[in-house]
Write an enzyme that holds these catalytic residues in place. Structure first.
Site, mmCIF file in Angstrom:
data_model
loop_
_atom_site.group_PDB
_atom_site.id
_atom_site.type_symbol
_atom_site.label_atom_id
_atom_site.label_comp_id
_atom_site.label_asym_id
_atom_site.label_seq_id
_atom_site.Cartn_x
_atom_site.Cartn_y
_atom_site.Cartn_z
ATOM 1 N N CYS A 1 7.570 -23.078 11.902
ATOM 2 C CA CYS A 1 6.046 -22.950 11.442
ATOM 3 C C CYS A 1 5.257 -24.167 11.706
ATOM 4 O O CYS A 1 3.968 -24.171 11.936
ATOM 5 C CB CYS A 1 6.024 -22.578 10.061
ATOM 6 S SG CYS A 1 6.634 -24.032 8.974
ATOM 7 N N GLU B 1 4.481 -19.511 2.292
ATOM 8 C CA GLU B 1 4.003 -20.195 3.467
ATOM 9 C C GLU B 1 4.370 -19.290 4.702
ATOM 10 O O GLU B 1 5.375 -18.657 4.939
ATOM 11 C CB GLU B 1 4.977 -21.420 3.613
ATOM 12 C CG GLU B 1 4.542 -22.506 4.654
ATOM 13 C CD GLU B 1 5.392 -21.978 6.005
ATOM 14 O OE1 GLU B 1 4.335 -21.563 6.782
ATOM 15 O OE2 GLU B 1 6.567 -22.353 6.318
#
Length: 496
Positions: free
Chosen positions: A298, A264
């Site tokens: 994020c 990720e």
């Protein structure tokens, strides 16, 4: 306090130890790595600077411990995970204190991260027992041309050694989201924590130690990425890498070889606002999504794409809420705290200055003191500005005005990122169509982007990642299928 009481053995003088073979150790290098307090910009902690030889030793221990762990009954693995979760939650204060001091996370959010992590471990233990406790039985005569002469039994088996690399912003939660699935699946685990966040991770690992996991099964290696980073990720003993962070993950994926990867790598999460949206709801979610933990997430709102017809009203509502955000030390639970490093603050400032030079409207005065940047809403941002495309990872939210839904979708999809996005509208049919058109791993409807609950699938497209997270997906990724086929001399049919 951190490094005292139950956690006293993880500290050697001023330097925190690393964990290997069920023991807390000092590195043969005799060197340490300093961890800076983002708020004070002074050294807060020190951790061991481990060597490549120590990495080799840890990997050999992990390989050996995994073999016996794979033979440990599922219920026993789950029992130990539940025990670790309880110890973690009972001792949340030292970890929360570390999070405040090494990553400037507000105190209340630091406690929440630790408690959430304990819940994740327990959930993973329960889910693992269910997933891994089931096999599959196939019969050969379901495929054309075959009689029932073959019985196929399938099960999930561990991969071996899993390397976990969490990021600074959620070092405990995004470590256990890798550790717990790996362990319940029968793997061993080597943790390389981020420098900022390492001490929090070391406290967390001690909770697993106190739970009684076998020696060598869990290791935590600290050190400089320049010295042991590539050595770890390219180590032949590693059978899977789970990484959360920035574009370093792209480099890792190119070097890792033929092993499963869970990556990720960040995003430029777009918030598309239609003209029928509830603007009070939108404004609240922009504040929550764009400014919580100073935008260092994020899944933060990274760009607002709002229809021109409602843009003025929305910007005024967001401005009013930004004015109420508190700015200051994490110990005081300020809404906006220092970003993690001077280099991060400089990068954010570069984006802001580029927008200023190109004519963006500053809804607040830009203000910075050291690593502390005051919250900033930028209106009338254009696609030729860096802030329209790059991920600031700070308390700055750009607003682009659009004249059609297609314009918003096209801007979202032109990004090299594809982690999450969100759309605000009262028309569910439009929302679904927009969601389908957005090239992101997740689309939130009428809410800001978010990771979680932790059992939800979480994945990115394009440069935002490889594979999918979430408890179930992580367990599945950290296993492989084993097939056994029973061949019968003659066809056999039940009740035949």
């Amino acid at each position: 306090m951190a490094g005292t009481g139950l956690f006293a053995e993880i500290l050697d003088g001023e330097v925190y130890k690393y964990y290997a073979d069920g023991e807390w150790k000092t590195s043969s290098s005799g060197k340490s790595v300093a961890i800076m307090n983002p708020a004070t910009r002074k050294t807060q902690y020190k951790v061991q600077a481990c060597t490549q030889e120590e990495v080799n030793a840890v990997m050999e221990l992990a390989k050996s411990a995994q073999k016996s762990w794979a033979k440990t009954p599922l219920w026993k693995r789950a029992e130990l995970l539940h025990k670790a979760a309880a110890i973690l939650k009972d001792n949340k204060a030292p970890m929360a204190e570390s999070l405040v001091k090494e990553i400037a996370k507000p105190a209340k959010d630091s406690v929440t991260e630790v408690v959430r992590s304990g819940d994740l471990i327990s959930y993973c233990a329960e889910e693992g027992v269910r997933i891994l406790g089931e096999g599959k039985f196939l019969l050969s005569d379901s495929f054309p041309g075959n009689d029932r002469t073959k019985y196929c039994l399938t099960s999930k088996i561990p991969l071996g050694v899993v390397l976990a690399i969490p990021p600074f912003n959620y070092p405990v939660n995004l470590a256990v989201s890798k550790i717990a699935p790996a362990l319940i699946a029968g793997n061993s685990l080597v943790l390389k924590p981020p420098t900022q966040g390492a001490v929090s991770c070391l406290h967390m690992v001690h909770c697993f130690h106190l739970a009684g996991f076998p020696k060598g099964l869990i290791s935590c290696i600290t050190g400089k990425g320049s010295e042991i980073g590539d050595f770890l990720t390219m180590h032949p003993a590693v059978n899977c890498i789970s990484f959360t962070g920035g574009d370093t993950g792209i480099s890792i994926s190119k070097k890792a070889g033929m092993i499963p990867l869970q990556m990720e790598l960040g995003g430029k999460d777009a918030c598309i606002v239609l003209d029928d949206a509830d603007l009070d709801l939108v404004a609240s979610n922009i504040i929550k999504g764009g400014f919580s933990y100073s935008g260092q997430r994020c899944t933060a709102v990274k760009v607002v794409l709002v229809m021109e017809s409602v843009a003025d009203e929305l910007v005024e509502k967001v401005k009013a809420k930004v004015a109420k955000l508190t700015v200051g030390p994490p110990e005081e639970n300020s809404d906006i705290t220092a970003v993690v490093s001077e280099s991060s603050a400089n990068f954010i400032e570069g984006l802001v200055m580029d927008a200023k030079e190109k004519g963006a409207t500053f809804c607040q005065e830009y203000k910075r003191e050291g690593n502390l940047i005051w919250p900033l809403l930028l209106d009338n941002v254009r696609p030729d500005m860096r802030i329209a495309w790059e991920e600031p990872f700070g308390p700055v939210v750009p607003v682009l005005r659009i004249n059609s839904v297609e314009e918003g979708i096209n801007h979202c999809n032109a990004s090299n990122f594809g982690l999450q996005g969100c759309v605000f509208t009262k028309d569910i049919n439009k929302a679904i169509l927009i969601s389908d058109a957005m090239e992101t791993g997740t689309v939130q409807i009428n809410s800001a982007p978010a990771r979680g609950p932790d059992h939800f699938p979480f994945q990115g497209l394009k440069d935002s990642g490889i594979g999918s997270q979430g408890v179930t997906n992580s367990i599945n990724l950290m296993t492989k299928v084993k097939t056994t086929v029973i061949n019968l001399p003659t066809p056999s049919y039940s009740m035949g």
